[in-house]
Design an enzyme around this catalytic site. Structure first.
Site, PDB file in Angstrom:
ATOM      1  N   ASN A 174       0.839  -1.191   0.000  1.00 45.81           N
ATOM      2  CA  ASN A 174       0.000   0.000   0.000  1.00 45.81           C
ATOM      3  C   ASN A 174       0.869   1.233   0.000  1.00 45.81           C
ATOM      4  O   ASN A 174       1.946   1.249   0.586  1.00 45.81           O
ATOM      5  CB  ASN A 174      -0.985  -0.011   1.182  1.00 45.81           C
ATOM      6  CG  ASN A 174      -0.397   0.616   2.431  1.00 45.81           C
ATOM      7  OD1 ASN A 174      -0.399   1.831   2.606  1.00 45.81           O
ATOM      8  ND2 ASN A 174       0.130  -0.236   3.310  1.00 45.81           N
ATOM      9  N   ALA A 175       0.387   2.232  -0.727  1.00 49.14           N
ATOM     10  CA  ALA A 175       1.028   3.548  -0.689  1.00 49.14           C
ATOM     11  C   ALA A 175      -0.100   4.562  -0.573  1.00 49.14           C
ATOM     12  O   ALA A 175      -0.398   5.319  -1.488  1.00 49.14           O
ATOM     13  CB  ALA A 175       1.852   3.796  -1.936  1.00 49.14           C
TER      14      ALA A 175
ATOM     15  N   GLY B 128      -0.288   6.943   1.584  1.00 50.24           N
ATOM     16  CA  GLY B 128       0.259   8.287   1.783  1.00 50.24           C
ATOM     17  C   GLY B 128      -0.433   9.040   2.904  1.00 50.24           C
ATOM     18  O   GLY B 128      -0.607  10.255   2.844  1.00 50.24           O
TER      19      GLY B 128
ATOM     20  N   CYS C 219       6.090   5.367   8.809  1.00 47.35           N
ATOM     21  CA  CYS C 219       5.361   5.232   7.546  1.00 47.35           C
ATOM     22  C   CYS C 219       6.343   5.312   6.374  1.00 47.35           C
ATOM     23  O   CYS C 219       7.050   6.308   6.225  1.00 47.35           O
ATOM     24  CB  CYS C 219       4.298   6.312   7.388  1.00 47.35           C
ATOM     25  SG  CYS C 219       3.428   6.123   5.820  1.00 47.35           S
TER      26      CYS C 219
ATOM     27  N   GLY D 190       1.483  -9.575   9.461  1.00 51.70           N
ATOM     28  CA  GLY D 190       1.051 -10.815   8.828  1.00 51.70           C
ATOM     29  C   GLY D 190       0.223 -11.747   9.690  1.00 51.70           C
ATOM     30  O   GLY D 190       0.030 -12.910   9.325  1.00 51.70           O
TER      31      GLY D 190
END
Ligand SMILES: Cc1cc2nc3c(=O)[nH]c(=O)nc-3n(C[C@H](O)[C@H](O)[C@H](O)COP(=O)(O)O)c2cc1C
Length: 318
Positions: free
Chosen positions: A76-77, A79, A137, A256
């Site tokens: 995922n990005a 942002g 992040c 996970g």
């Protein structure tokens, strides 16, 4: 192996001074602010809830595509797309107040002053149990992981936010994309962190071979899901042994986790509690099954109190 009756097992614990009914949280960014999950599960059954990262001003996040699946996980990005502090306080806090579960708010920003401003505003909000400081992040140019890679910057930001956060529990969320995670953990604890959460996602890339372009508009994203679990377990165990155990600092382990067995691995490695992230997208509500599975495991192994399991990794084959 001695059996214990499931109803006699105590899975509650003290986490940095907060009483948790059980050790299972949902992870930041995977369950929104509070209301998004209520159709899928009774949130009050969780050990804790962590809201999505909040910044001082609203953020649109990155262009799409910002999510791509991989063989055993996803990138995922996003942002740090979020509604901003004002809207969070006006619209989401009233919902959080009604949630009968400890809620942590994940705090992000581009500058230390921004983190401090968010923490100061949240410090007096009774509905919030604590703050999770996001210095990990991987998907933003300023802030995020750029703070979390350098022990000196971690010291600076953690002590500034510690002062601003008043009586709130301060948990610092660590990145796995560092040379020595224990050095970062130590810096956070020395600067006043009451708890550590690890891990955030691993910087990664997926390429479309037809166009020879990265699939994500941001080019890179953070890898999460089952693919990262063994590395996350290792890092939790490392931070537990090298920093947290001697200092009595609880760890919230994640990376996970999909099943109770996964969660138990993290607890044996040294996590006091665990958080479920990517698995919520596959099976919303799986956190409650995981809590039930932990109880069953304890019953099967004659463990009357979950605390017996924390950091109980056998040295025999080490
Ligand atoms: C779609 C998505 C959004 C995320 N957003 C945030 C976020 O806003 N703040 C944060 O600290 N972590 C965020 N994370 C990271 C997760 O909280 C967690 O640390 C990571 O995904 C590893 O756990 P998992 O493999 O169980 O997902 C996000 C993860 C995903 C998959």
């Amino acid at each position: 192996m001695e059996q214990t009756r499931k109803e006699d097992i105590d899975v509650s614990l003290d986490f940095a001074g907060i009483r948790l009914a059980n050790p299972v949280f949902t992870a930041s960014g995977t369950c929104g602010y509070a209301d998004e999950l209520t159709d899928f599960m009774d949130i009050s059954q969780l050990g804790g809830f962590i809201a999505k990262s909040i910044t001082l001003k609203p953020k649109k996040g990155h262009a799409t595509p910002r999510i791509v699946e991989t063989d055993a996980g996803m990138l995922n990005a996003i942002g740090l797309a979020n509604i901003g502090l004002d809207k969070f306080i006006q619209e989401k806090l009233p919902l959080i107040e009604k949630m009968a579960v400890p809620v942590f708010v994940n705090v992000a920003g581009e500058t230390i002053a921004e983190y401090v401003a968010v923490a100061e505003r949240l410090a007096n909000e009774k509905a919030i149990a604590g703050l999770e400081l996001n210095v990990s992040c991987p998907n933003v140019e300023k802030g995020g992981i750029s703070f979390g890679r350098d022990p000196e910057q971690v010291t600076e930001i953690t002590s500034a936010v510690r002062k601003a956060a008043g009586q709130k529990i301060l948990m610092v969320k660590l990145s796995p994309c560092v040379t020595d995670i224990s050095a970062i953990a130590r810096a956070a604890v020395d600067a006043g962190a009451n708890a550590l959460s690890l891990v955030n996602t691993f910087t990664a890339m997926v390429i479309d071979i037809e166009t020879r372009r990265p699939v994500l508009a941001n080019k890179t994203g953070g890898l999460s899901g089952p693919a990262i679990k063994p590395i996350a377990v290792y890092l939790v165990n490392k931070v537990y042994n090298e920093v947290a155990k001697a200092r009595g600092i609880p760890i919230l382990g994640m990376g996970g986790i999909r099943t109770a067995s996964d969660a138990i691995e993290f607890i044996i490695a040294g996590a006091s509690a665990v958080a479920i992230g990517t698995a919520n997208f596959i099976e919303p509500g799986c956190a409650l099954k995981i809590i039930e599975g932990i109880r069953k495991y304890c019953a099967r192994h004659g463990i009357a109190n979950i605390k017996e399991l924390i950091g109980s990794l056998s040295e025999e084959n080490a």
